[in-house]
Structure formats: structure tokens, C-alpha cells
Write a protein that holds these residues in place. Structure first.
Motif, PDB file in Angstrom:
ATOM      1  N   ARG A  15      41.204  27.838  40.260  1.00 38.70           N
ATOM      2  CA  ARG A  15      41.808  28.455  41.694  1.00 38.70           C
ATOM      3  C   ARG A  15      40.783  29.665  42.414  1.00 38.70           C
ATOM      4  O   ARG A  15      42.296  30.412  43.089  1.00 38.70           O
ATOM      5  CB  ARG A  15      42.907  28.730  40.951  1.00 38.70           C
ATOM      6  CG  ARG A  15      43.190  27.720  39.785  1.00 38.70           C
ATOM      7  CD  ARG A  15      44.118  26.501  41.095  1.00 38.70           C
ATOM      8  NE  ARG A  15      44.962  27.103  41.938  1.00 38.70           N
ATOM      9  CZ  ARG A  15      45.504  26.925  43.197  1.00 38.70           C
ATOM     10  NH1 ARG A  15      44.704  25.659  43.225  1.00 38.70           N
ATOM     11  NH2 ARG A  15      45.833  27.415  44.121  1.00 38.70           N
ATOM     12  N   SER A  16      39.685  30.419  42.113  1.00 42.47           N
ATOM     13  CA  SER A  16      39.307  31.035  42.481  1.00 42.47           C
ATOM     14  C   SER A  16      37.653  31.438  42.411  1.00 42.47           C
ATOM     15  O   SER A  16      36.947  29.671  41.328  1.00 42.47           O
ATOM     16  CB  SER A  16      38.983  32.002  41.331  1.00 42.47           C
ATOM     17  OG  SER A  16      38.746  33.646  41.938  1.00 42.47           O
ATOM     18  N   TYR A  17      36.620  31.294  43.619  1.00 42.35           N
ATOM     19  CA  TYR A  17      35.639  31.988  43.275  1.00 42.35           C
ATOM     20  C   TYR A  17      35.103  32.273  42.696  1.00 42.35           C
ATOM     21  O   TYR A  17      33.726  32.786  42.641  1.00 42.35           O
ATOM     22  CB  TYR A  17      34.894  31.216  44.855  1.00 42.35           C
ATOM     23  CG  TYR A  17      35.223  30.639  45.561  1.00 42.35           C
ATOM     24  CD1 TYR A  17      34.675  29.345  45.951  1.00 42.35           C
ATOM     25  CD2 TYR A  17      36.404  30.288  46.720  1.00 42.35           C
ATOM     26  CE1 TYR A  17      34.820  28.487  47.098  1.00 42.35           C
ATOM     27  CE2 TYR A  17      36.535  29.852  47.766  1.00 42.35           C
ATOM     28  CZ  TYR A  17      35.769  28.487  47.342  1.00 42.35           C
ATOM     29  OH  TYR A  17      36.182  27.293  48.291  1.00 42.35           O
ATOM     30  N   GLN A  19      34.746  35.699  42.977  1.00 41.13           N
ATOM     31  CA  GLN A  19      33.722  36.123  43.993  1.00 41.13           C
ATOM     32  C   GLN A  19      33.801  37.735  44.053  1.00 41.13           C
ATOM     33  O   GLN A  19      35.145  37.448  44.742  1.00 41.13           O
ATOM     34  CB  GLN A  19      33.012  35.200  45.172  1.00 41.13           C
ATOM     35  CG  GLN A  19      31.566  34.329  44.077  1.00 41.13           C
ATOM     36  CD  GLN A  19      31.444  33.936  45.768  1.00 41.13           C
ATOM     37  OE1 GLN A  19      31.514  34.300  46.840  1.00 41.13           O
ATOM     38  NE2 GLN A  19      30.615  32.682  45.117  1.00 41.13           N
ATOM     39  N   PHE A  20      33.382  38.672  44.325  1.00 42.18           N
ATOM     40  CA  PHE A  20      33.857  39.705  44.720  1.00 42.18           C
ATOM     41  C   PHE A  20      33.380  39.793  46.790  1.00 42.18           C
ATOM     42  O   PHE A  20      32.539  40.903  46.511  1.00 42.18           O
ATOM     43  CB  PHE A  20      33.259  41.557  44.092  1.00 42.18           C
ATOM     44  CG  PHE A  20      33.809  42.606  44.011  1.00 42.18           C
ATOM     45  CD1 PHE A  20      35.612  42.139  44.178  1.00 42.18           C
ATOM     46  CD2 PHE A  20      33.746  44.053  44.363  1.00 42.18           C
ATOM     47  CE1 PHE A  20      35.934  44.061  43.889  1.00 42.18           C
ATOM     48  CE2 PHE A  20      34.040  44.787  44.968  1.00 42.18           C
ATOM     49  CZ  PHE A  20      35.681  44.936  44.809  1.00 42.18           C
ATOM     50  N   CYS A  21      34.314  39.830  47.112  1.00 45.22           N
ATOM     51  CA  CYS A  21      33.834  39.180  48.204  1.00 45.22           C
ATOM     52  C   CYS A  21      35.347  39.137  49.072  1.00 45.22           C
ATOM     53  O   CYS A  21      36.052  38.064  48.422  1.00 45.22           O
ATOM     54  CB  CYS A  21      32.702  38.320  48.768  1.00 45.22           C
ATOM     55  SG  CYS A  21      32.810  37.798  50.673  1.00 45.22           S
ATOM     56  N   ALA A  22      35.079  39.454  50.553  1.00 47.88           N
ATOM     57  CA  ALA A  22      36.575  39.707  50.875  1.00 47.88           C
ATOM     58  C   ALA A  22      36.892  38.214  51.771  1.00 47.88           C
ATOM     59  O   ALA A  22      37.950  37.211  51.315  1.00 47.88           O
ATOM     60  CB  ALA A  22      36.959  40.197  52.160  1.00 47.88           C
ATOM     61  N   GLY A  23      36.083  37.456  51.817  1.00 39.14           N
ATOM     62  CA  GLY A  23      35.921  36.152  52.277  1.00 39.14           C
ATOM     63  C   GLY A  23      36.183  35.508  51.208  1.00 39.14           C
ATOM     64  O   GLY A  23      36.804  33.743  51.166  1.00 39.14           O
ATOM     65  N   ALA A  24      35.945  35.646  50.090  1.00 39.56           N
ATOM     66  CA  ALA A  24      35.742  34.918  49.193  1.00 39.56           C
ATOM     67  C   ALA A  24      37.437  34.433  48.527  1.00 39.56           C
ATOM     68  O   ALA A  24      38.118  33.892  47.773  1.00 39.56           O
ATOM     69  CB  ALA A  24      35.319  34.819  47.587  1.00 39.56           C
ATOM     70  N   ARG A  25      38.202  35.580  48.714  1.00 35.35           N
ATOM     71  CA  ARG A  25      39.438  36.132  47.874  1.00 35.35           C
ATOM     72  C   ARG A  25      40.511  35.028  48.902  1.00 35.35           C
ATOM     73  O   ARG A  25      41.158  34.535  49.122  1.00 35.35           O
ATOM     74  CB  ARG A  25      39.630  37.636  47.776  1.00 35.35           C
ATOM     75  CG  ARG A  25      38.594  38.236  46.847  1.00 35.35           C
ATOM     76  CD  ARG A  25      40.002  37.842  44.922  1.00 35.35           C
ATOM     77  NE  ARG A  25      39.089  39.001  44.465  1.00 35.35           N
ATOM     78  CZ  ARG A  25      38.317  38.824  43.964  1.00 35.35           C
ATOM     79  NH1 ARG A  25      37.402  37.394  43.780  1.00 35.35           N
ATOM     80  NH2 ARG A  25      38.552  39.434  42.582  1.00 35.35           N
ATOM     81  N   ALA A  26      39.702  35.365  50.506  1.00 36.17           N
ATOM     82  CA  ALA A  26      40.995  34.927  51.002  1.00 36.17           C
ATOM     83  C   ALA A  26      41.057  33.586  51.404  1.00 36.17           C
ATOM     84  O   ALA A  26      42.002  32.623  51.565  1.00 36.17           O
ATOM     85  CB  ALA A  26      39.762  35.337  52.685  1.00 36.17           C
ATOM     86  N   ASP A  28      40.140  31.725  48.516  1.00 33.00           N
ATOM     87  CA  ASP A  28      41.209  32.054  47.263  1.00 33.00           C
ATOM     88  C   ASP A  28      42.730  31.701  47.263  1.00 33.00           C
ATOM     89  O   ASP A  28      43.146  30.263  46.983  1.00 33.00           O
ATOM     90  CB  ASP A  28      40.736  33.028  45.958  1.00 33.00           C
ATOM     91  CG  ASP A  28      39.864  33.084  45.466  1.00 33.00           C
ATOM     92  OD1 ASP A  28      38.725  31.893  45.286  1.00 33.00           O
ATOM     93  OD2 ASP A  28      39.428  34.042  45.087  1.00 33.00           O
ATOM     94  N   ALA A  29      42.993  31.897  48.220  1.00 39.30           N
ATOM     95  CA  ALA A  29      44.482  32.033  48.704  1.00 39.30           C
ATOM     96  C   ALA A  29      44.406  30.924  49.912  1.00 39.30           C
ATOM     97  O   ALA A  29      45.275  30.197  49.638  1.00 39.30           O
ATOM     98  CB  ALA A  29      44.861  32.753  49.743  1.00 39.30           C
ATOM     99  N   VAL A  30      43.594  30.377  51.010  1.00 38.33           N
ATOM    100  CA  VAL A  30      44.087  29.802  52.093  1.00 38.33           C
ATOM    101  C   VAL A  30      43.174  28.777  52.124  1.00 38.33           C
ATOM    102  O   VAL A  30      42.895  27.492  53.494  1.00 38.33           O
ATOM    103  CB  VAL A  30      44.115  30.595  53.165  1.00 38.33           C
ATOM    104  CG1 VAL A  30      45.179  31.722  53.219  1.00 38.33           C
ATOM    105  CG2 VAL A  30      42.860  30.916  53.971  1.00 38.33           C
ATOM    106  N   GLY A  31      41.930  28.231  51.098  1.00 45.58           N
ATOM    107  CA  GLY A  31      41.045  27.548  51.236  1.00 45.58           C
ATOM    108  C   GLY A  31      41.284  26.763  51.195  1.00 45.58           C
ATOM    109  O   GLY A  31      40.565  24.819  50.985  1.00 45.58           O
ATOM    110  N   ASP A  32      42.779  25.768  50.379  1.00 44.90           N
ATOM    111  CA  ASP A  32      43.136  24.579  50.019  1.00 44.90           C
ATOM    112  C   ASP A  32      43.545  23.653  51.086  1.00 44.90           C
ATOM    113  O   ASP A  32      43.929  24.090  52.530  1.00 44.90           O
ATOM    114  CB  ASP A  32      43.959  24.284  48.724  1.00 44.90           C
ATOM    115  CG  ASP A  32      43.469  24.654  47.873  1.00 44.90           C
ATOM    116  OD1 ASP A  32      42.177  24.653  47.219  1.00 44.90           O
ATOM    117  OD2 ASP A  32      44.274  25.085  47.174  1.00 44.90           O
TER     118      ASP A  32
END
Length: 226
Positions: A15-17, A19-26, A28-32
Motif C-alpha cells: 500500500r506504500s512505497y 519512501q520519504f518523497c512527495a512524489g512517492a507519497r502522491a 501511494d494515494a493515486v498511483g493505482d
């Protein structure tokens, strides 16, 4: 004695990459898969589950339900029940969900060159042309001073878009004609895509007679180049 075979276990979906990275967090939310396309549909305003399923050809009911559930948990989407006589449950974007508009607009601009030829298996809905057209309309409408609602007619159907500064609680675009439009335009889908690809400007297309503009008031005048 033979060893008892253990039942196969399903791997837990990541459910999460982590990674302490804004792109990775984004992501996590909308990458599916399907998530951003659900956002695309909800930018047109509140939608019932059945409406979403109809305008997302190819998505299974299980996947759509799962994505909507994830988006609720991620505070991108909320559910509410419409008052009688409708009494239907609709999904709508939260303020954070609406914040994905520029992301989708940038993706549409980046992906526009790939829309050279429609494949036989490609589905199409008229309002899917809203994002490629919106930026071209913003440039032609002179910004917020002449903002308003524009009805758009294509051979594939009709939709409407809102130009100028976003209005809180109002959809950016919607399927079908608006209840009240400040201007109306008619063009073909290929020209709409060409505008999205930046091959010509809205003003150039109007001057060449490839876009028909009707309506009174400042927005229609701006779009006509008056």
C-alpha cells in the motif's frame, strides 16, 4: 504420514512505497490503476456508482468499489445521500481531490500527442475532451474577467466547461449542456485534440472558421475575438 498441505495465502498488496518523497507519497494515494480516471469523472460533479461504472468502460465492479473505498480512506472522495425524491448515494471529490485538476490537466497535455488515431477498441465519451480543450479555452477567454460556462458540441456528444477562476463547489466540467451557458461552441473532435496538442490556438481556429461560437455577453465576445 503425508504432510498436510497448507492453504495458499494471498500476498498482501503493498500500500506504500515507504519512501520519504512527495512524489512517492502522491503515488501511494493515486498511483493505482483507475484512480485518476475516477477523479476525471468526479471533476464533472457528484456521480452515482452506476454512472461511474458506465463511464469507465473496462473496470470491474470489484475494482471500482475497491478504488472508491481506498479514495475515501485517503480523503480524496466522500459519499453522501441525495435528499428525496432522488434518495441516491453519490460520490464526490473533497477539496484535496479537486486539487488533482492541474495534475490531470498536465497529464492530458502530455498524453495528447498519443491521440493521433482512434483504435477500434477505444471507448469514447464527449466529456473526455474537456481537459484537452480547457487550457485552450482559458487562453482565449482572457482569464477570470470573462470567465463563465461554455457549452461544447462535438459529433460525439455535448459537454460543458467552466473557464476563469474556479468556483467553490462547482464542477470544472460536466456531461451534457449546462442549465445556463454564457457561450456555445461547436467543433469536431480532431480539432479539439489538435488544440490540446498545441498545434494551433483557439483564436486561429475561430479565424479559420473551424469553430462556431454563439451567445451574447463578454465571454462569447472574447471567444469570437471581438
Amino acid at each position: 504420514m503425508p504432510r498436510q498441505q497448507q492453504p495458499a495465502t494471498r500476498p498482501v498488496r503493498r500500500r506504500s512505497y515507504d519512501q520519504f518523497c512527495a512524489g512517492a507519497r502522491a503515488l501511494d494515494a493515486v498511483g493505482d490503476r483507475w484512480t485518476l480516471l475516477i477523479v476525471r469523472e468526479l471533476l464533472a460533479g457528484p456521480r452515482r456508482y452506476t454512472d461511474l461504472h458506465a463511464d469507465l468502460p473496462g473496470v470491474s465492479t470489484d475494482v471500482l468499489a475497491s478504488r472508491l473505498r481506498d479514495m475515501e480512506q485517503g480523503l480524496l472522495v466522500t459519499r453522501r445521500k441525495l435528499p428525496p425524491p432522488a434518495a441516491a448515494v453519490v460520490y464526490e471529490l473533497t477539496e484535496r481531490g479537486h486539487g488533482l485538476l492541474p495534475v490531470l490537466a498536465a497529464l492530458a497535455e502530455w498524453g495528447a500527442p498519443a491521440l493521433v488515431e482512434r483504435r477500434p477498441t477505444d471507448a469514447v465519451r464527449a466529456h473526455w475532451f474537456a481537459l484537452p480543450l480547457l487550457r485552450a479555452l482559458e487562453g482565449a477567454a482572457g482569464g477570470a474577467a470573462a470567465g463563465g460556462v461554455v457549452d461544447v458540441r462535438l459529433d460525439e456528444g455535448e459537454f460543458h466547461v467552466r473557464t476563469g477562476e474556479p468556483v467553490a463547489g462547482e464542477p470544472v466540467y460536466g456531461d451534457g449542456p449546462a442549465a445556463r451557458a454564457d457561450a456555445r461552441i461547436a467543433l469536431d473532435a480532431e480539432l479539439c485534440l489538435a488544440l490540446g496538442r498545441g498545434e494551433l490556438t483557439f483564436a486561429e481556429a475561430v479565424k479559420e472558421g473551424r469553430i462556431e461560437v454563439s451567445g451574447d455577453g463578454p465571454l462569447a465576445a472574447e471567444l469570437r475575438g471581438a
